[in-house]
Enzyme design. Structure first.
Site, PDB file in Angstrom:
ATOM      1  N   ARG A  39    -103.317  16.377   0.517  1.00 16.18           N
ATOM      2  CA  ARG A  39    -102.965  15.856   1.851  1.00 16.18           C
ATOM      3  C   ARG A  39    -101.545  16.246   2.244  1.00 16.18           C
ATOM      4  O   ARG A  39    -100.855  15.477   2.926  1.00 16.18           O
ATOM      5  CB  ARG A  39    -103.122  14.334   1.903  1.00 16.18           C
ATOM      6  CG  ARG A  39    -104.519  13.824   1.624  1.00 16.18           C
ATOM      7  CD  ARG A  39    -105.361  13.945   2.893  1.00 16.18           C
ATOM      8  NE  ARG A  39    -106.582  13.181   2.789  1.00 16.18           N
ATOM      9  CZ  ARG A  39    -106.799  12.030   3.426  1.00 16.18           C
ATOM     10  NH1 ARG A  39    -105.888  11.506   4.202  1.00 16.18           N
ATOM     11  NH2 ARG A  39    -107.946  11.427   3.294  1.00 16.18           N
ATOM     12  N   ARG A  43     -99.507  12.636   8.089  1.00 12.45           N
ATOM     13  CA  ARG A  43     -98.675  11.742   8.890  1.00 12.45           C
ATOM     14  C   ARG A  43     -97.280  11.483   8.352  1.00 12.45           C
ATOM     15  O   ARG A  43     -96.414  11.013   9.085  1.00 12.45           O
ATOM     16  CB  ARG A  43     -99.395  10.404   9.075  1.00 12.45           C
ATOM     17  CG  ARG A  43    -100.491  10.490  10.122  1.00 12.45           C
ATOM     18  CD  ARG A  43    -101.380   9.290  10.035  1.00 12.45           C
ATOM     19  NE  ARG A  43    -101.972   9.242   8.706  1.00 12.45           N
ATOM     20  CZ  ARG A  43    -102.889   8.378   8.328  1.00 12.45           C
ATOM     21  NH1 ARG A  43    -103.307   7.458   9.158  1.00 12.45           N
ATOM     22  NH2 ARG A  43    -103.387   8.417   7.108  1.00 12.45           N
ATOM     23  N   ARG A  52    -100.068  15.073  16.719  1.00 13.38           N
ATOM     24  CA  ARG A  52    -101.112  14.060  16.858  1.00 13.38           C
ATOM     25  C   ARG A  52    -100.934  13.178  18.090  1.00 13.38           C
ATOM     26  O   ARG A  52    -101.872  12.500  18.496  1.00 13.38           O
ATOM     27  CB  ARG A  52    -101.183  13.197  15.589  1.00 13.38           C
ATOM     28  CG  ARG A  52    -101.904  13.871  14.444  1.00 13.38           C
ATOM     29  CD  ARG A  52    -103.431  13.801  14.585  1.00 13.38           C
ATOM     30  NE  ARG A  52    -103.947  12.493  14.189  1.00 13.38           N
ATOM     31  CZ  ARG A  52    -104.406  11.578  15.016  1.00 13.38           C
ATOM     32  NH1 ARG A  52    -104.422  11.809  16.319  1.00 13.38           N
ATOM     33  NH2 ARG A  52    -104.850  10.425  14.571  1.00 13.38           N
ATOM     34  N   ASP A  88    -111.268  18.195   7.167  1.00 15.46           N
ATOM     35  CA  ASP A  88    -111.590  16.919   6.529  1.00 15.46           C
ATOM     36  C   ASP A  88    -112.936  17.063   5.838  1.00 15.46           C
ATOM     37  O   ASP A  88    -113.795  17.822   6.309  1.00 15.46           O
ATOM     38  CB  ASP A  88    -111.634  15.787   7.565  1.00 15.46           C
ATOM     39  CG  ASP A  88    -111.591  14.429   6.874  1.00 15.46           C
ATOM     40  OD1 ASP A  88    -110.488  13.928   6.634  1.00 15.46           O
ATOM     41  OD2 ASP A  88    -112.670  13.903   6.538  1.00 15.46           O
TER      42      ASP A  88
HETATM   43  O1  CP3 Z   1    -104.667  18.112   2.090  1.00 14.23           O
HETATM   44  C1  CP3 Z   1    -104.488  18.541   3.239  1.00 14.23           C
HETATM   45  O2  CP3 Z   1    -103.358  18.712   3.734  1.00 14.23           O
HETATM   46  C2  CP3 Z   1    -105.697  18.970   4.037  1.00 14.23           C
HETATM   47  C3  CP3 Z   1    -106.235  17.973   4.889  1.00 14.23           C
HETATM   48  C4  CP3 Z   1    -107.198  16.892   4.417  1.00 14.23           C
HETATM   49  C5  CP3 Z   1    -107.510  15.803   5.275  1.00 14.23           C
HETATM   50  N1  CP3 Z   1    -108.495  15.079   4.703  1.00 14.23           N
HETATM   51  C6  CP3 Z   1    -106.895  15.554   6.592  1.00 14.23           C
HETATM   52  C7  CP3 Z   1    -106.858  14.169   7.088  1.00 14.23           C
HETATM   53  C8  CP3 Z   1    -107.987  16.762   3.278  1.00 14.23           C
HETATM   54  C9  CP3 Z   1    -108.025  17.621   2.026  1.00 14.23           C
HETATM   55  C10 CP3 Z   1    -108.811  15.603   3.467  1.00 14.23           C
HETATM   56  C11 CP3 Z   1    -109.810  15.166   2.499  1.00 14.23           C
HETATM   57  C12 CP3 Z   1    -110.401  13.840   2.648  1.00 14.23           C
HETATM   58  N2  CP3 Z   1    -110.780  13.199   3.789  1.00 14.23           N
HETATM   59  C13 CP3 Z   1    -110.808  13.049   1.564  1.00 14.23           C
HETATM   60  C14 CP3 Z   1    -110.669  13.415   0.122  1.00 14.23           C
HETATM   61  C15 CP3 Z   1    -109.271  13.280  -0.342  1.00 14.23           C
HETATM   62  C16 CP3 Z   1    -108.839  11.876  -0.610  1.00 14.23           C
HETATM   63  O3  CP3 Z   1    -107.782  11.512  -0.075  1.00 14.23           O
HETATM   64  O4  CP3 Z   1    -109.519  11.196  -1.354  1.00 14.23           O
HETATM   65  C17 CP3 Z   1    -111.368  11.870   2.082  1.00 14.23           C
HETATM   66  C18 CP3 Z   1    -111.916  10.707   1.293  1.00 14.23           C
HETATM   67  C19 CP3 Z   1    -111.354  11.999   3.498  1.00 14.23           C
HETATM   68  C20 CP3 Z   1    -111.889  11.036   4.492  1.00 14.23           C
HETATM   69  C21 CP3 Z   1    -110.837  10.537   5.389  1.00 14.23           C
HETATM   70  N3  CP3 Z   1    -110.213  11.286   6.354  1.00 14.23           N
HETATM   71  C22 CP3 Z   1    -110.301   9.242   5.422  1.00 14.23           C
HETATM   72  C23 CP3 Z   1    -110.713   8.104   4.503  1.00 14.23           C
HETATM   73  C24 CP3 Z   1    -109.355   9.212   6.442  1.00 14.23           C
HETATM   74  C25 CP3 Z   1    -108.613   8.016   6.967  1.00 14.23           C
HETATM   75  C26 CP3 Z   1    -107.588   7.550   6.023  1.00 14.23           C
HETATM   76  C27 CP3 Z   1    -106.272   8.104   6.420  1.00 14.23           C
HETATM   77  O5  CP3 Z   1    -105.586   8.675   5.553  1.00 14.23           O
HETATM   78  O6  CP3 Z   1    -105.937   7.931   7.589  1.00 14.23           O
HETATM   79  C28 CP3 Z   1    -109.282  10.511   6.985  1.00 14.23           C
HETATM   80  C29 CP3 Z   1    -108.381  10.972   8.072  1.00 14.23           C
HETATM   81  C30 CP3 Z   1    -107.505  12.135   7.752  1.00 14.23           C
HETATM   82  N4  CP3 Z   1    -107.917  13.313   7.194  1.00 14.23           N
HETATM   83  C31 CP3 Z   1    -106.105  12.237   8.035  1.00 14.23           C
HETATM   84  C32 CP3 Z   1    -105.703  13.516   7.621  1.00 14.23           C
HETATM   85  C33 CP3 Z   1    -104.338  14.133   7.750  1.00 14.23           C
HETATM   86  C34 CP3 Z   1    -105.245  11.192   8.706  1.00 14.23           C
HETATM   87  C35 CP3 Z   1    -105.768  10.964  10.069  1.00 14.23           C
HETATM   88  C36 CP3 Z   1    -104.791  11.068  11.207  1.00 14.23           C
HETATM   89  O7  CP3 Z   1    -104.083  12.083  11.393  1.00 14.23           O
HETATM   90  O8  CP3 Z   1    -104.800  10.129  11.988  1.00 14.23           O
END
Ligand code: CP3
Length: 359
Positions: A39, A43, A52, A88
């Site tokens: 990640r 944010r 965003r 994602d």
């Molecule tokens: O690593 C990176 O920089 C690449 C981007 C990436 C995102 N999601 C962007 C994202 C990656 C590799 C993921 C994977 C992901 N997404 C996983 C597996 C990794 C982990 O953390 O376990 C999972 C379970 C998800 C599902 C997901 N997406 C959730 C549960 C959430 C909300 C929780 C949160 O952190 O807000 C997201 C949203 C998300 N995906 C964000 C980002 C940068 C934040 C959302 C935003 O910008 O508002």
């Protein structure tokens, strides 16, 4: 033919197979330990938050130019050894027919979760090249920029269990009552769903490598919720199937989960060249159990980055000491970086890993 040849043919992409990151994936010695952060685009960075304000997360993911911009943000800020595609794990669910939305404060929500066999039968067989074409286009665009910097690019997908847990629960979940109930109570529905998810994940990974990703990470973030016996019976065959399909690309595969102390050997046997380890398992213990056929990645607690620098440094050094002199480790956090993480600590962490391991 020759009169139609372009005057300046594009330069061949650089060969990054000797980069620190890819050498470590193959358990070869490196000049300094490679580091990237799960990640790493997100944010905690003001550049990301600024974008965003104008776009939703799905808008960014589906616009290759924006996905490239966000992917590059952490590379501009820190001396990272790998880029990861900005996307994602839930995008493939959308093209299978799930209504996906990211709701502020609640995370991802799926409006039509799978609860019965009829729900599985209704799922679409996606045409990945078409339906997720923005991903492959983003990879091609990002490669132009990362190639110039000599940094390899990681593609990724969710593993079948972690995807199923969103598809069945309809979003995040504390105890995973619905997904486990379906797994134990409706085996036919479970196996139908999991084999479809395995097929989509495997091909999606394969196609990301074909579009230019140098390595692939399989995120089984929530698999640590399962007992070893349930993992073996209900999950492992499908993760193995997805990884076997992706293997066709010939690029290294990182197999990641959290809370996996009791599952590490099974995860290794399901597949992957690199096994992700979180902070709950000491790295030397994990490496001993996994043996020397795989590399490892991890395993600093993401919460550690909120501590004073001296504590971050000491915790990091203990991890580095536990693998010092050994090939085949990629430094990372044990799970994704958290939104409020201080940027200056991230910068110092990346620098410290390199300085403390340089040979
Ligand atoms: O690593 C990176 O920089 C690449 C981007 C990436 C995102 N999601 C962007 C994202 C990656 C590799 C993921 C994977 C992901 N997404 C996983 C597996 C990794 C982990 O953390 O376990 C999972 C379970 C998800 C599902 C997901 N997406 C959730 C549960 C959430 C909300 C929780 C949160 O952190 O807000 C997201 C949203 C998300 N995906 C964000 C980002 C940068 C934040 C959302 C935003 O910008 O508002």
């Amino acid at each position: 033919m020759s009169e139609h040849a372009t005057p300046s043919a594009p330069a061949a992409p650089p060969d990054l197979s000797e980069s620190r990151f890819l050498r470590a994936c193959r358990r070869q010695p490196v000049d300094a330990m490679p580091v990237w952060l799960m990640r790493q685009a997100g944010r905690y960075m003001s550049e990301y938050r600024a974008l965003r304000e104008r776009y939703g997360i799905l808008d960014i993911i589906k616009a290759p130019e924006l996905a490239r911009e966000v992917t590059l943000q952490p590379l501009d800020a820190f001396d990272l050894d790998a880029a990861i595609l900005f996307s994602d794990i839930l995008l493939p669910l959308e093209v299978m027919g799930y209504d996906l939305a990211f709701v502020k404060g609640d995370g991802p929500v799926i409006g039509n979760p799978t609860r019965t066999l009829a729900d599985v039968v209704r799922l679409k067989q996606p045409d990945l090249a078409r339906d997720l074409g923005f991903t492959f286009e983003a990879i091609r665009l990002i490669r132009e920029a990362t190639d110039r910097r000599g940094i390899p690019l990681i593609g990724f997908a969710g593993a079948p269990f972690t995807l199923a847990s969103y598809a069945v629960e309809g979003g995040g979940s504390k105890n995973r009552v619905l997904v486990k109930s379906l797994m134990w109570g409706q085996p036919e529905t479970w196996h139908a769903l999991m084999s479809q998810l395995a097929d989509v994940t495997g091909h999606y990974l394969l196609m990301q490598a074909q579009a230019g990703a140098h390595a692939l990470q399989v995120f089984d973030s929530w698999v640590g919720e399962l007992s070893p016996d349930d993992y073996r019976r209900f999950v492992m065959p499908y993760t193995a199937q997805a990884i076997a399909i992706a293997r066709g690309a010939g690029v290294p595969i990182i197999h990641f989960g959290t809370g996996t102390s009791s599952l590490l050997e099974l995860m290794r046997d399901a597949g992957g060249d690199v096994i992700g380890v979180d902070w709950r398992t000491p790295l030397d213990v994990a490496r001993q159990r996994l043996g020397d056929g795989v590399a490892t990645q991890g395993n600093l607690d993401p919460v550690a980055l909120f501590a004073p620098w001296e504590s971050v440094r000491d915790q990091t050094r203990r991890i580095l000491d536990s693998v010092r002199g050994q090939a085949g480790h990629i430094f990372n956090l044990g799970h994704g970086i958290l939104p409020q993480t201080p940027v200056e600590t991230v910068r110092r962490l990346v620098e410290f890993v390199h300085d403390d391991t340089r040979v």
